[in-house]
Design a protein around this motif. Sequence first.
Motif, PDB file in Angstrom:
ATOM      1  N   ASN A   1       0.852  -1.202   0.000  1.00 15.75           N
ATOM      2  CA  ASN A   1       0.000   0.000   0.000  1.00 15.75           C
ATOM      3  C   ASN A   1       0.881   1.244   0.000  1.00 15.75           C
ATOM      4  O   ASN A   1       1.796   1.316  -0.859  1.00 15.75           O
ATOM      5  CB  ASN A   1      -1.126  -0.036   1.035  1.00 15.75           C
ATOM      6  CG  ASN A   1      -0.768  -0.260   2.474  1.00 15.75           C
ATOM      7  OD1 ASN A   1      -0.327  -1.336   2.841  1.00 15.75           O
ATOM      8  ND2 ASN A   1      -0.955   0.727   3.310  1.00 15.75           N
ATOM      9  N   ASP A   2       0.663   2.197   0.872  1.00 13.24           N
ATOM     10  CA  ASP A   2       1.286   3.526   0.786  1.00 13.24           C
ATOM     11  C   ASP A   2       2.762   3.565   0.387  1.00 13.24           C
ATOM     12  O   ASP A   2       3.555   2.768   0.884  1.00 13.24           O
ATOM     13  CB  ASP A   2       1.229   4.229   2.134  1.00 13.24           C
ATOM     14  CG  ASP A   2      -0.078   4.057   2.863  1.00 13.24           C
ATOM     15  OD1 ASP A   2      -0.988   3.439   2.327  1.00 13.24           O
ATOM     16  OD2 ASP A   2      -0.168   4.563   3.997  1.00 13.24           O
TER      17      ASP A   2
ATOM     18  N   GLN B   1       4.616   0.407   2.087  1.00 13.97           N
ATOM     19  CA  GLN B   1       3.939  -0.513   2.992  1.00 13.97           C
ATOM     20  C   GLN B   1       3.894  -1.868   2.310  1.00 13.97           C
ATOM     21  O   GLN B   1       3.339  -1.997   1.209  1.00 13.97           O
ATOM     22  CB  GLN B   1       2.518  -0.008   3.285  1.00 13.97           C
ATOM     23  CG  GLN B   1       2.479   1.152   4.253  1.00 13.97           C
ATOM     24  CD  GLN B   1       2.890   0.720   5.652  1.00 13.97           C
ATOM     25  OE1 GLN B   1       2.110   0.145   6.374  1.00 13.97           O
ATOM     26  NE2 GLN B   1       4.123   0.990   6.026  1.00 13.97           N
TER      27      GLN B   1
ATOM     28  N   TRP C   1      -3.297  -7.213   2.937  1.00 13.97           N
ATOM     29  CA  TRP C   1      -2.683  -6.382   3.966  1.00 13.97           C
ATOM     30  C   TRP C   1      -2.328  -7.209   5.198  1.00 13.97           C
ATOM     31  O   TRP C   1      -3.097  -8.074   5.623  1.00 13.97           O
ATOM     32  CB  TRP C   1      -3.655  -5.262   4.351  1.00 13.97           C
ATOM     33  CG  TRP C   1      -3.032  -4.242   5.246  1.00 13.97           C
ATOM     34  CD1 TRP C   1      -2.381  -3.110   4.855  1.00 13.97           C
ATOM     35  CD2 TRP C   1      -3.009  -4.261   6.682  1.00 13.97           C
ATOM     36  NE1 TRP C   1      -1.934  -2.431   5.961  1.00 13.97           N
ATOM     37  CE2 TRP C   1      -2.304  -3.107   7.091  1.00 13.97           C
ATOM     38  CE3 TRP C   1      -3.485  -5.125   7.658  1.00 13.97           C
ATOM     39  CZ2 TRP C   1      -2.087  -2.794   8.443  1.00 13.97           C
ATOM     40  CZ3 TRP C   1      -3.266  -4.825   8.996  1.00 13.97           C
ATOM     41  CH2 TRP C   1      -2.575  -3.668   9.374  1.00 13.97           C
TER      42      TRP C   1
ATOM     43  N   SER D   1       3.369   3.680   7.885  1.00 18.43           N
ATOM     44  CA  SER D   1       3.894   4.671   6.943  1.00 18.43           C
ATOM     45  C   SER D   1       4.724   5.757   7.612  1.00 18.43           C
ATOM     46  O   SER D   1       4.602   6.015   8.810  1.00 18.43           O
ATOM     47  CB  SER D   1       2.735   5.307   6.186  1.00 18.43           C
ATOM     48  OG  SER D   1       2.188   4.328   5.341  1.00 18.43           O
TER      49      SER D   1
ATOM     50  N   ARG E   1      -0.288   8.671  13.555  1.00 19.19           N
ATOM     51  CA  ARG E   1       0.652   7.940  12.687  1.00 19.19           C
ATOM     52  C   ARG E   1       1.114   8.732  11.461  1.00 19.19           C
ATOM     53  O   ARG E   1       0.673   9.828  11.197  1.00 19.19           O
ATOM     54  CB  ARG E   1       0.006   6.638  12.227  1.00 19.19           C
ATOM     55  CG  ARG E   1      -1.304   6.790  11.483  1.00 19.19           C
ATOM     56  CD  ARG E   1      -1.815   5.417  11.033  1.00 19.19           C
ATOM     57  NE  ARG E   1      -3.096   5.512  10.350  1.00 19.19           N
ATOM     58  CZ  ARG E   1      -4.273   5.407  10.952  1.00 19.19           C
ATOM     59  NH1 ARG E   1      -4.357   5.200  12.255  1.00 19.19           N
ATOM     60  NH2 ARG E   1      -5.390   5.514  10.255  1.00 19.19           N
ATOM     61  N   ASP E   2       2.009   8.088  10.726  1.00 20.17           N
ATOM     62  CA  ASP E   2       2.500   8.518   9.413  1.00 20.17           C
ATOM     63  C   ASP E   2       3.324   9.812   9.480  1.00 20.17           C
ATOM     64  O   ASP E   2       3.023  10.799   8.797  1.00 20.17           O
ATOM     65  CB  ASP E   2       1.326   8.676   8.426  1.00 20.17           C
ATOM     66  CG  ASP E   2       0.397   7.473   8.393  1.00 20.17           C
ATOM     67  OD1 ASP E   2       0.846   6.378   8.794  1.00 20.17           O
ATOM     68  OD2 ASP E   2      -0.774   7.608   8.002  1.00 20.17           O
TER      69      ASP E   2
ATOM     70  N   GLU F   1      -4.904  10.710   7.374  1.00 19.46           N
ATOM     71  CA  GLU F   1      -3.761   9.810   7.305  1.00 19.46           C
ATOM     72  C   GLU F   1      -2.701  10.433   6.394  1.00 19.46           C
ATOM     73  O   GLU F   1      -3.000  11.325   5.600  1.00 19.46           O
ATOM     74  CB  GLU F   1      -4.166   8.447   6.710  1.00 19.46           C
ATOM     75  CG  GLU F   1      -5.216   7.707   7.509  1.00 19.46           C
ATOM     76  CD  GLU F   1      -5.527   6.313   6.965  1.00 19.46           C
ATOM     77  OE1 GLU F   1      -5.688   5.413   7.789  1.00 19.46           O
ATOM     78  OE2 GLU F   1      -5.614   6.133   5.743  1.00 19.46           O
TER      79      GLU F   1
ATOM     80  N   TRP G   1      -9.095   1.835  -0.392  1.00 23.52           N
ATOM     81  CA  TRP G   1      -9.296   0.875   0.704  1.00 23.52           C
ATOM     82  C   TRP G   1     -10.620   0.135   0.593  1.00 23.52           C
ATOM     83  O   TRP G   1     -10.796  -0.919   1.211  1.00 23.52           O
ATOM     84  CB  TRP G   1      -9.169   1.570   2.065  1.00 23.52           C
ATOM     85  CG  TRP G   1      -7.737   1.724   2.495  1.00 23.52           C
ATOM     86  CD1 TRP G   1      -7.070   2.887   2.731  1.00 23.52           C
ATOM     87  CD2 TRP G   1      -6.782   0.679   2.730  1.00 23.52           C
ATOM     88  NE1 TRP G   1      -5.766   2.636   3.086  1.00 23.52           N
ATOM     89  CE2 TRP G   1      -5.566   1.286   3.102  1.00 23.52           C
ATOM     90  CE3 TRP G   1      -6.837  -0.719   2.654  1.00 23.52           C
ATOM     91  CZ2 TRP G   1      -4.414   0.543   3.402  1.00 23.52           C
ATOM     92  CZ3 TRP G   1      -5.692  -1.442   2.949  1.00 23.52           C
ATOM     93  CH2 TRP G   1      -4.503  -0.812   3.324  1.00 23.52           C
TER      94      TRP G   1
ATOM     95  N   HIS H   1     -10.760   0.547   9.462  1.00 30.72           N
ATOM     96  CA  HIS H   1     -11.045   0.708   8.042  1.00 30.72           C
ATOM     97  C   HIS H   1     -10.590  -0.479   7.207  1.00 30.72           C
ATOM     98  O   HIS H   1     -10.559  -0.421   6.004  1.00 30.72           O
ATOM     99  CB  HIS H   1     -10.478   2.027   7.502  1.00 30.72           C
ATOM    100  CG  HIS H   1      -8.996   2.115   7.504  1.00 30.72           C
ATOM    101  ND1 HIS H   1      -8.296   2.389   8.638  1.00 30.72           N
ATOM    102  CD2 HIS H   1      -8.093   1.980   6.517  1.00 30.72           C
ATOM    103  CE1 HIS H   1      -7.016   2.426   8.342  1.00 30.72           C
ATOM    104  NE2 HIS H   1      -6.862   2.174   7.066  1.00 30.72           N
ATOM    105  N   ARG H   2     -10.167  -1.540   7.852  1.00 32.80           N
ATOM    106  CA  ARG H   2      -9.776  -2.713   7.078  1.00 32.80           C
ATOM    107  C   ARG H   2     -10.606  -3.945   7.416  1.00 32.80           C
ATOM    108  O   ARG H   2     -10.217  -5.058   7.190  1.00 32.80           O
ATOM    109  CB  ARG H   2      -8.301  -3.021   7.289  1.00 32.80           C
ATOM    110  CG  ARG H   2      -7.423  -1.968   6.700  1.00 32.80           C
ATOM    111  CD  ARG H   2      -5.978  -2.307   6.857  1.00 32.80           C
ATOM    112  NE  ARG H   2      -5.238  -1.064   6.828  1.00 32.80           N
ATOM    113  CZ  ARG H   2      -5.006  -0.336   7.893  1.00 32.80           C
ATOM    114  NH1 ARG H   2      -5.426  -0.735   9.064  1.00 32.80           N
ATOM    115  NH2 ARG H   2      -4.359   0.800   7.783  1.00 32.80           N
TER     116      ARG H   2
HETATM  117  C1  FRU Z   1      -2.970   4.571   4.881  1.00 32.45           C
HETATM  118  C2  FRU Z   1      -2.627   3.766   6.113  1.00 32.45           C
HETATM  119  C3  FRU Z   1      -1.700   4.555   7.003  1.00 32.45           C
HETATM  120  C4  FRU Z   1      -0.973   3.497   7.761  1.00 32.45           C
HETATM  121  C5  FRU Z   1      -0.829   2.427   6.719  1.00 32.45           C
HETATM  122  C6  FRU Z   1      -0.862   1.039   7.261  1.00 32.45           C
HETATM  123  O1  FRU Z   1      -3.296   3.837   3.780  1.00 32.45           O
HETATM  124  O2  FRU Z   1      -3.801   3.386   6.787  1.00 32.45           O
HETATM  125  O3  FRU Z   1      -2.351   5.503   7.820  1.00 32.45           O
HETATM  126  O4  FRU Z   1       0.250   3.941   8.253  1.00 32.45           O
HETATM  127  O5  FRU Z   1      -1.883   2.591   5.804  1.00 32.45           O
HETATM  128  O6  FRU Z   1      -0.552   0.100   6.284  1.00 32.45           O
END
Ligand code: FRU
Length: 505
Positions: A23-24, A40, A48, A81, A145-146, A197, A284, A421-422
């Motif tokens: 991902n990111d 990611q 994931w 991230s 985060r991030d 994010e 997502w 969110h997953r």
């Molecule tokens: C965004 C996210 C980030 C997090 C990462 C986890 O897509 O949710 O906020 O760090 O993915 O994989």
Amino acid sequence: FDTTNREYYRPVYHHTPLYGWMNDANGLVYKDGEYHLYFQYNPYGSKWGNMHWGHSVSKDLIHWEHLAPAIARDTLGHIFSGSSVVDHNNSAGYGKDALIAFYTSASDEHGQIQCMAYSTDNGRTYTKYEGNPILTPFDGLKDFRDPKVFWYEPAQKWYMIVSADKNMRFYNSTDLKHWEYLSQFGEGYGVQPNQFECPDFIQLPVDGDKNHMKWVMIVNVNPGCPFGGSATEYFVGDFDGKEFKCDNDKSVSKWLDFGKDHYATVCFSNTGDRTIAVPWMSNWQYANATPTRQYRSANALPRELSLYTKDGEIYMAANAVKETQGLRKGTTELNNIDLKDEYTVNPITTGPEGACELEMDITPGKADTVGFALCNDKGEKVDIYLDMKAGRVVMDRTQSGITDLTPYGEMTVHDKETDDHRKTLSVNYVNDFALGTWAPLSLCNGKSYHLDIFVDKCSIEIFVDGGRIAMTNLVFPTAPYNALRFYTRGGEAQVENLKVHQLSL
Ligand code: FRU
């Protein structure tokens, strides 16, 4: 591992991991002629999980070399991230020009905390700082985060911006290890409801005027995409070294891309006057269910960001980097078209597996609707058109090929109760994929529109008028698109300077 490509939908010229889930984009940094793209990464499966930082490098943003994962999951949890910087002044003490990476460690036990690692071998391997974490939320916030770290010249300090639920928090530091809280921004701004994010914070000249600089906060929101799921918005304003003030009211949302498959977009550090962003090309809502198995997800083309003014408002343009011209292996120039009703170009000469770039200038004149269907031999098509009554450019993928992703994996959705969110659900989410996306033509100058369209195995990216509008969407045709069916309704229109570039690496 046998990493021979076994996937029909692997792109011809977009970056993908050899195998496993991506991902990111993370830790984007330029050093000694190399662009580092960390990401990611789950090396153990194509969904994931087990997050690491994967790693690829490129000299030209187009040809990527796959390297071993750079930062592996550990006892503090997933490696989420973050960003990297070149430590020019040896602030952290690992040597002049060491690469310093900042990421979020995420686990149920420790929550989301910011950590640091350094590399003295040009980003190939990283050593985690023994004093991690370097930053924890002062209020126990769950979503924290991030981290994006940047050098702020006026204060001669390093700054960090971190997403903190519905805000972005600013910190600064002299040694990259001790961080002081400054302020936060965001609650109630932009599209609602949202979850912030992957921030970035960049300064750019307005209309190329270096005496008129503005700060832009890039905010990836999930949910929040106007067409469902995740997307990238931005706020333009000023920064005094402590607080960010947005030029606009809370209710204004500005979008970096108007498609459904553009997320977690952040920029390279250390690229001088250029500001280059790399999006993750998925959403997502269905990222875990795209029709591949060996690997999942690609990055959209790297984009050069700039600011322009339209009707007194400042917006950010995102255009494919000029390095993409290196993908052109040939060009077919077609005659101008006086479009009265319909006109078909069949076949068009593309690169391998349908890879091409289409350029054209469309002058709608008095037409209500003018555009074309990009079609294949199976009757599948993507409609790209200007709807002059509504003032929109539209990309419609309802008949683009595979649109029901249900058989390819469970769907991920944002579960409002647990705020996860997953969360995965095995339900039919065809409605999230089979749709059209649109952008307001008022961002352009009108009369005629320059369309620059990148077609790859499973994606279409449109850039209108040098990136004033960008729109990125995944498509899964069961045969490559190979024809153009132009049409106009309600009046004559012109299609000029039509070119088909054959693209390959
Ligand atoms: C965004 C996210 C980030 C997090 C990462 C986890 O897509 O949710 O906020 O760090 O993915 O994989």
